[in-house]
Write a protein that holds these residues in place. Structure first.
Motif, short mmCIF file in Angstrom:
data_model
loop_
_atom_site.label_atom_id
_atom_site.label_comp_id
_atom_site.label_asym_id
_atom_site.label_seq_id
_atom_site.Cartn_x
_atom_site.Cartn_y
_atom_site.Cartn_z
N GLY A 43 0.83 -1.21 0.00
CA GLY A 43 0.00 0.00 0.00
C GLY A 43 0.86 1.25 0.00
O GLY A 43 0.59 2.22 -0.73
N ALA A 44 1.92 1.25 0.79
CA ALA A 44 2.77 2.44 0.89
C ALA A 44 3.45 2.74 -0.43
O ALA A 44 3.43 3.88 -0.92
N LEU A 45 4.02 1.72 -1.06
CA LEU A 45 4.74 1.96 -2.31
C LEU A 45 3.78 2.34 -3.44
O LEU A 45 4.01 3.31 -4.16
N SER A 46 2.66 1.58 -3.55
CA SER A 46 1.78 1.89 -4.68
C SER A 46 1.16 3.27 -4.50
O SER A 46 1.00 4.02 -5.47
N GLY A 47 0.83 3.64 -3.25
CA GLY A 47 0.31 4.97 -3.01
C GLY A 47 1.32 6.03 -3.44
O GLY A 47 1.00 6.99 -4.16
N PHE A 48 2.56 5.84 -3.02
CA PHE A 48 3.59 6.83 -3.32
C PHE A 48 3.85 6.91 -4.83
O PHE A 48 3.89 7.97 -5.43
N TYR A 49 3.97 5.73 -5.45
CA TYR A 49 4.30 5.68 -6.87
C TYR A 49 3.23 6.37 -7.71
O TYR A 49 3.54 7.23 -8.56
N PHE A 50 1.96 6.04 -7.45
CA PHE A 50 0.91 6.62 -8.30
C PHE A 50 0.70 8.10 -8.01
O PHE A 50 0.34 8.86 -8.90
N THR A 51 0.94 8.53 -6.79
CA THR A 51 0.89 9.97 -6.52
C THR A 51 2.02 10.67 -7.24
O THR A 51 1.86 11.74 -7.83
N PHE A 52 3.18 10.04 -7.23
CA PHE A 52 4.36 10.63 -7.87
C PHE A 52 4.15 10.81 -9.36
O PHE A 52 4.44 11.86 -9.92
N ILE A 53 3.59 9.81 -10.04
CA ILE A 53 3.47 9.96 -11.49
C ILE A 53 2.21 10.71 -11.91
O ILE A 53 2.17 11.28 -12.98
N THR A 54 1.17 10.73 -11.08
CA THR A 54 -0.04 11.44 -11.52
C THR A 54 -0.22 12.76 -10.79
O THR A 54 -1.05 13.57 -11.17
N ASN A 55 0.57 12.96 -9.73
CA ASN A 55 0.43 14.17 -8.94
C ASN A 55 -0.93 14.27 -8.25
O ASN A 55 -1.36 15.36 -7.90
N SER A 56 -1.62 13.14 -8.09
CA SER A 56 -2.92 13.20 -7.44
C SER A 56 -2.92 12.25 -6.24
O SER A 56 -2.71 11.05 -6.37
N LEU A 57 -3.14 12.82 -5.06
CA LEU A 57 -3.17 12.00 -3.85
C LEU A 57 -4.34 11.02 -3.89
O LEU A 57 -4.24 9.89 -3.43
N LEU A 58 -5.46 11.48 -4.48
CA LEU A 58 -6.64 10.62 -4.55
C LEU A 58 -6.31 9.33 -5.32
O LEU A 58 -6.59 8.23 -4.87
N ILE A 59 -5.67 9.51 -6.47
CA ILE A 59 -5.29 8.34 -7.26
C ILE A 59 -4.32 7.47 -6.47
O ILE A 59 -4.41 6.24 -6.48
N GLY A 60 -3.42 8.12 -5.74
CA GLY A 60 -2.47 7.38 -4.91
C GLY A 60 -3.18 6.50 -3.91
O GLY A 60 -2.89 5.30 -3.80
N PHE A 61 -4.13 7.08 -3.18
CA PHE A 61 -4.85 6.30 -2.17
C PHE A 61 -5.64 5.16 -2.80
O PHE A 61 -5.65 4.04 -2.31
N LEU A 62 -6.32 5.48 -3.93
CA LEU A 62 -7.11 4.44 -4.60
C LEU A 62 -6.22 3.29 -5.07
O LEU A 62 -6.55 2.11 -4.92
N ALA A 63 -5.04 3.65 -5.62
CA ALA A 63 -4.12 2.62 -6.10
C ALA A 63 -3.67 1.75 -4.94
O ALA A 63 -3.55 0.53 -5.07
N ALA A 64 -3.43 2.39 -3.78
CA ALA A 64 -2.99 1.63 -2.61
C ALA A 64 -4.06 0.61 -2.21
O ALA A 64 -3.76 -0.55 -1.93
N ILE A 65 -5.32 1.07 -2.21
CA ILE A 65 -6.41 0.15 -1.85
C ILE A 65 -6.46 -1.01 -2.84
O ILE A 65 -6.47 -2.18 -2.45
N LEU A 66 -6.48 -0.67 -4.13
CA LEU A 66 -6.66 -1.71 -5.15
C LEU A 66 -5.52 -2.71 -5.16
O LEU A 66 -5.74 -3.92 -5.19
#
Lengths: 303, 502
Positions: A43-66
């Motif tokens: 969860g931590a890595l996927s959240g960070f990675y997707f926030t980093f590439i999309t610049n959206s925290l929301l997407i980061g959190f959703l990616a972490a869940i999924l």
């Protein structure tokens, strides 16, 4: 001073709270998951990675869940339909999570993102400001806790889920699909654990560091027992534990005479203490542990 | 009369074992049909097929004239077939209300407690039951738990009710109450399949009897053809005895004396309360009672698996109140535990290894290293003496049948001629052949001077074997009886807590 302690306690307790709530949902269905630590890292890595590439925290959190739900579903399928040993499968999940995040996260080490910010509702009111000026994820965790409690004790699906964890034969007899319910609980629970991981990398310290969950997943496993499988008590446990873990750092910084090693080991000593205390009251009638926790279900395998 | 359920040529195999073979019979609307057979005759397998737990290999099932496929209990409930299992399908830690709600077919997502509570209470009222919906289930007596199981079927409007050995755990009074209730349901047009191995009660309630033997239907009898000897002959091949002719009498000397004993259970509640018991030398003392009234605690305290917190136990005048299982075994107390697979054996060890588990002193069999040759010789003797049947050498003992596992336990426990044997439900779940063998073995050792505390819930069995019977209720000894001078009803009353009226 007290305000600062309250503030650090809440912030340090929140990721553990998410992980504990997730673990309780799984265990209520009868599945032990020792993969919490691994799921938090995923969860931590996927959240960070997707926030980093999309610049959206929301997407980061959703990616972490999924992604953590997806990783958790491996454990879910193994321990239900394939009747694998829950302990082995859970440990494998932790090793998998630790390894794969270390490997895939190499390029993220040292990168920066803008972490989730606090809401500023009130100014400088003792006690209230550290409670009311937190970030949105803190409040979501408490809302989630209440929702899950309601779900478990006031809805038929929740009742079915508890029945599956207590006596899967009775559940099956009542027409409840045991494996499906367990899988569902593990997937949802894993998603919530993933949120706890993402809280670490997107809010608590907006960074990716290898193995950044640092044992919090294991602490969540212990807190499930401490909270007697009650999500409301998980709140107390998580904050208590988070408080000790974070505030010992503060003590170190203030320069006390107590050796650093002792301060650092406080959270873990506390975990052991918690386990001793909760096993002492083991014989009380209030024991809430799901009766068939850890046992695979096989319809034709009745004694 | 209308047929409500038809079975045609049902067969089911487990590996090489043919559990059911070409079973066919019909069930009519508003009748009580009994499936009678020994343990292992295939009754439970058949019922599990009708309720969708197992799938039959072959054969067809018709409900109301229409062919159905039952792949899960849900399907069965949909067709109005419900079952009270021998091991209740209840959740101990949930409340009565929650247990009923789980079973209810149609319900909304959010639980409206009042609405459902009213539905349940109405049924309770109809049958004069007084049970608190908010109690956790484990606080209910076995009889009450059975009611909850039956009500689970009624709230779903089941038309075919299957009751698997429903009377095993009930007192004679509770049994009578159950039968009255079954007649009531019959009047309402419900059909009941009653499963049992107790011939007398079967003759009392049934309209027809289907007798199963080794997985096949051997006979279907109508009410006018009921005859105890004939049924017994069809079921087991012999006429069953009501009492053994023993040519041994207990002596007048005291052997074991338990006085004012108290013990607590895992939940911190009292298991034994001011319990007193006297056993004479070479006596078989039966202990009657509904399970859960302290029998297990009694066995555990005597054999050193649990410490009492007050009271005294003396054996031959020696105080043995406290002591480990090993010390008590060396004192001459042997034990046949309740759960033979969990407590009686080490399931993955071989028969030989299980037989020597308690040979603490025997240096011949091994000190630090095991002496395999001597062990095999020693074990072979016991295997022959107790007629233990096992296939492959060195195979784990868990692969044996229940009867043979029990023989392994008895062989081990009796091998060093104990002074007293504590047997906790030793014949539970065994076929009649194995039951007889166990009874005979105990009687044989009685001749050699061994005493036995024989704990059972089956009054027929206790009357058959005991010299005296004591009744245990809520951890207390309610009194002694001689089987010749008492009827089962009196004992049944005391099992339910009603004191002797004289």
């Amino acid at each position: 001073m007290l305000d600062i302690i309250i503030d650090t306690t809440i912030r340090a307790g929140t990721p553990i709270l998410y992980a504990t709530i997730g673990a309780i949902i799984m265990e209520k269905s009868g599945i032990i998951n020792l993969g919490i630590e691994g799921l938090m890292l995923i969860g931590a890595l996927s959240g960070f990675y997707f926030t980093f590439i999309t610049n959206s925290l929301l997407i980061g959190f959703l990616a972490a869940i999924l992604l953590s739900a997806a990783a958790g579903s491996i454990h879910g399928i193994l321990t239900t339909y394939l009747k694998a040993n829950q302990i082995v499968s859970g440990l494998a999940l932790t090793m998998f999570g630790t390894g794969i995040t270390a490997m895939l996260g190499k390029s993220m080490v040292g990168e920066n993102i803008r972490g989730l910010e606090r809401i500023n509702t009130v100014k400088d009111i003792p006690f209230l400001s550290p409670v009311l000026n937190q970030d949105i994820m803190v409040y979501i965790s408490i809302l989630l806790l209440l929702l899950i409690h309601f779900f478990l004790y006031r809805t038929t699906i929740g009742l079915n889920l508890r029945t599956v964890g207590e006596n899967p034969y009775a559940a099956d007899n009542a027409g409840i699909n045991v494996h499906l319910y367990r899988l569902f609980a593990v997937v949802i629970g894993s998603g919530i654990v993933g949120l706890g991981g993402a809280y670490l990398s997107l809010v608590y310290t907006p960074l990716w560091i290898e193995n950044m969950s640092a044992g919090r997943g294991w602490i969540a496993v212990a807190l499930v027992i401490f909270s007697n499988w009650d999500v409301r008590k998980a709140l107390i446990g998580s904050y208590l534990f988070g408080g000790i873990a974070a505030n010992q750092l503060r003590l170190q910084a203030m320069g006390t005479n107590i050796p650093v090693q002792i301060l650092q080991s406080l959270p873990y000593l506390f975990t052991i203490l918690v386990l001793i205390i909760s096993s002492l009251k083991n014989d009380s009638t209030k024991q809430n542990q799901p009766e068939s926790l850890g046992n695979p279900y096989d319809r034709e395998d009745r004694v | 009369m209308e047929k409500i359920l038809e079975l045609k040529e049902i067969s089911k195999k487990f590996g090489n074992f043919q559990a059911n073979k070409n079973i066919s019979f019909d069930l009519y609307k508003g009748e009580i049909l009994t499936i009678l057979g020994e343990n292992g005759a295939g009754k439970s397998t058949l019922m599990n097929i009708i309720t969708g737990f197992y799938r039959s290999d072959d054969g067809e099932i018709y409900v109301n004239g229409k062919k159905v496929t039952l792949t899960s209990p849900k399907d069965a409930i949909k067709h109005g077939i419900g079952m009270v299992h021998q091991h209740f399908m209840l959740v101990k830690n949930l409340t009565v209300f929650e247990n009923l709600l789980v079973a209810l077919k149609d319900k909304r997502f959010i639980i409206n407690k009042n609405r459902y509570a009213n539905i349940f209470l109405n049924i309770f009222k109809k049958f004069n039951l007084n049970i608190d919906l908010d109690l956790p289930l484990w606080k209910l007596s076995i009889g009450e738990q059975q009611w909850i199981e039956i009500i689970k079927l009624l709230i779903n409007d089941c038309q075919i009710l299957i009751l698997d050995e429903p009377t095993t755990l009930l007192t004679p009074q509770e049994t009578e109450f159950l039968f009255k209730f079954l007649f009531e349901l019959k009047k309402e047009g419900k059909s009941i399949i009653f499963i049992s191995h107790k011939i007398k009660e079967v003759m009392e309630v049934s309209d027809r009897i289907v007798i199963l033997k080794k997985g096949e239907v051997v006979s279907i009898l109508n009410k006018e053809d009921f005859n105890e000897n004939r049924i017994s002959h069809l079921m087991v091949g012999t006429v069953l005895k009501n009492k053994y002719d023993k040519d041994v009498k207990p002596s007048d000397d005291l052997l074991l004396e338990i006085s004012n004993l108290y013990a607590k259970n895992d939940k911190g509640l009292a298991d034994l309360q001011d319990f007193n018991l006297v056993v004479r030398k070479s006596e078989i003392l039966g202990i009657a009672g509904i399970s859960g009234n302290g029998q297990k605690a009694l066995a555990e305290v005597l054999t050193g698996l649990k410490d009492p917190y007050k009271g005294k136990i003396s054996l031959n005048g020696i105080d043995i109140t406290y002591g480990t299982a090993r010390q008590k075994y060396i004192h001459g107390i042997a034990h046949i535990p309740e759960d033979r697979k969990a407590m009686g054996i080490a399931p993955d060890l071989t028969v030989e290894e299980n037989l020597i588990l308690k040979n603490f002193k025997d240096k011949e069999l091994g000190g630090i290293l095991l002496n395999r040759k001597n062990i095999n010789r020693y074990a072979n003797d016991l295997v022959e003496k107790f007629n233990i049947q096992y296939g492959v050498k060195n195979a784990p003992v868990r692969l044996l049948s229940g009867g043979n596992i029990q023989k392994v336990i008895i062989a081990r426990e009796l091998s060093e001629n104990p002074t007293i044997l504590v047997a906790l439900y030793p014949t539970r779940g065994l076929d009649i052949g194995s039951q007889e063998f166990i009874h005979q073995t105990i009687i044989e050792h009685q001749k050699k001077g061994m005493s036995t505390i024989y704990i059972s819930e089956d009054l027929d069995e206790l009357f058959k074997i005991s010299d005296r019977i004591a009744v245990i209720f809520r951890g207390k000894n309610m009194g002694y009886f001689e089987p010749d001078n008492v009827d089962k009803k009196t004992i049944g009353k005391m099992m339910g807590g009603i004191i002797k009226d004289d």
